[in-house]
Scaffold this active site. Sequence first.
Site, mmCIF file in Angstrom:
data_model
loop_
_atom_site.group_PDB
_atom_site.id
_atom_site.type_symbol
_atom_site.label_atom_id
_atom_site.label_comp_id
_atom_site.label_asym_id
_atom_site.label_seq_id
_atom_site.Cartn_x
_atom_site.Cartn_y
_atom_site.Cartn_z
ATOM 1 N N SER A 190 0.837 -1.328 0.130
ATOM 2 C CA SER A 190 -0.073 0.077 0.300
ATOM 3 C C SER A 190 0.768 1.666 0.539
ATOM 4 O O SER A 190 1.999 0.909 -0.763
ATOM 5 C CB SER A 190 -0.962 -0.098 1.031
ATOM 6 O OG SER A 190 -2.046 0.670 1.244
ATOM 7 N N ASP A 287 -10.219 -3.910 -4.876
ATOM 8 C CA ASP A 287 -9.517 -3.334 -4.248
ATOM 9 C C ASP A 287 -9.184 -1.919 -4.349
ATOM 10 O O ASP A 287 -9.207 -1.869 -6.270
ATOM 11 C CB ASP A 287 -7.973 -3.323 -3.818
ATOM 12 C CG ASP A 287 -6.672 -3.021 -3.410
ATOM 13 O OD1 ASP A 287 -7.300 -1.486 -2.937
ATOM 14 O OD2 ASP A 287 -5.802 -3.031 -3.200
ATOM 15 N N HIS A 317 -8.097 -5.482 -0.293
ATOM 16 C CA HIS A 317 -6.980 -5.062 -0.031
ATOM 17 C C HIS A 317 -5.833 -5.105 1.505
ATOM 18 O O HIS A 317 -6.726 -5.448 1.816
ATOM 19 C CB HIS A 317 -7.043 -3.126 0.408
ATOM 20 C CG HIS A 317 -6.063 -2.613 0.358
ATOM 21 N ND1 HIS A 317 -5.124 -1.437 -0.798
ATOM 22 C CD2 HIS A 317 -5.889 -1.694 1.156
ATOM 23 C CE1 HIS A 317 -3.983 -1.694 -0.185
ATOM 24 N NE2 HIS A 317 -4.156 -1.091 0.736
#
Length: 397
Positions: A190, A287, A317
Site C-alpha cells: 500500500s 481494491d 486490499h
Amino acid sequence: MKWIKVVFKNVFLTGTLLCSLMIITVLVSIQMWQSTEEGRLPAKTAVVLHAVNNNLVDLDVDISVPEIVSGGDGNESYLIKNEMTIPLEDNEEIPVRIYRPRGEGPFPITLYYHGGAFMKGYGGLETHDNIIRSIASKTGNVVIAPAYRLAPEHIFPAAVEDSYKALLWAENHAEMLGGDKDMISVMGDSAGGNIATVVSQMARDRKGPDLAAQVLFYPITTFQEIPLSSRETYDSGYYLLSKSIMYQARESYTPQQTMWAHPYTSPLQAKNLHDLPPALIITAEFDPLRDEGESYAKRLHEAGVPVHVTRYRGVMHGFVSFYEVMQSGRSGMEEAVVFLKDIQNGSVNQSEEFIVHVENQPQGWKRMRDQTEAFAIAVYLLGRTGTEMIAEEYSFN
C-alpha cells in the site's frame, strides 16, 4: 429404564435440532456476507471482511493466531530479532526492526516498508510484524523494516527520505548484520509499496545503492486525480480502504498540491522510469488501488523494466497480511518469495508482451480448506456476537 430411554431420545433429538439450526444459521449468514453490490465474495473473504468491518476481532490477535486456521512458519525459530535505531539529521532517529537467519551469511537483504496511508495510527511495525517475520523465514533474507516518520507531523518528503536513509544504513551495516550489500531488494504494501518504488527511483537518481528487485503489494502509485475505475467501484471502505482515507492521506502527507505531481509521490506519472530494478506487483480484485498498480506495471514495462504483475481474484486490499487465514494471501506471499529467489538466482527476464496475470480463487483441496475455515470462523464470530449481546442485556438490566 423406559423413562431413561425416553429422556435420552428427547435429549438426542433436541441436540440434533439445535445443531441443525446452528448449521443453517451459519450457512445463511455466510451467504448474506458474500453478497455485495460489487459482486459475490468468496466465503473466506466474506467472513474476514465481516469480522473486520464489525470490529469483531483484534487483527493482531484473533485473526492471525488461532491454531485451527493458521500455522506458523517452521523456520521462525531460526531467526534472530533485533530492535535498533537509524540516526537522522538534527539528532533524530527512527526505529528499525530486523529479522535475520542464524549463521554467518552473507544473506540477501530485503528492506520492508510497512503500509498505513503515510499517517500515524494506521500502520506500523507491530501491525505488519507477521508479514515482515514471514518474509525473513521463507526467504532466508535479512529483513530490515524501518519505522519511517509519519504525517501529519512529518509531511512529504520525510517518509521517503527516512526510507532512503534506511537503505543507505542497510548497505553500510550489511556486514555487521550478516547481509550481502550487493543483493539488496525493497518491498512494501500500500503506502509502503509507494515508498519502495520511490526509494528505487531515489537509489537510481542518487547513484546507489544498486537494487536487485522491488516487490510491491497493492501500491499507491498516484496522488493525482485521474480516472481509475477501481477507485470509484471499491471506494466505500468495506474492502479495507476507502476514498475518504485516501483523501485524508493526501491532505496529511502532501498538503501542497504541487507535491501531488512529484515523481517521488506519484510514480505513475513520473517522466523517467528507466533503469529501475525488476518488479513484482501484486494487486487485488476488490481494491481501490488495483488499477493504478496495474497501470504502473505497464509503465515500467514500457520503460524496459522487467515486471510481473498478478491480480488475485476474490480478495481485498491488504489480503497478503492475512496469509495465515487466507489461501490467496499465502499464494501472494509465496509468489513474492519465489520472485526474490529467482532474482537472487538471476532468472528474471523482461517479457516481450505486457500481461496482467490473473490468479483465480483457490480450487480443489485449497478451496475446501478455505470453505471449512470460513465456516469455523463464522461459528466463532456468531458465537462471540451472541455472547456479547447476552452480556449487554444483563448489564443493561
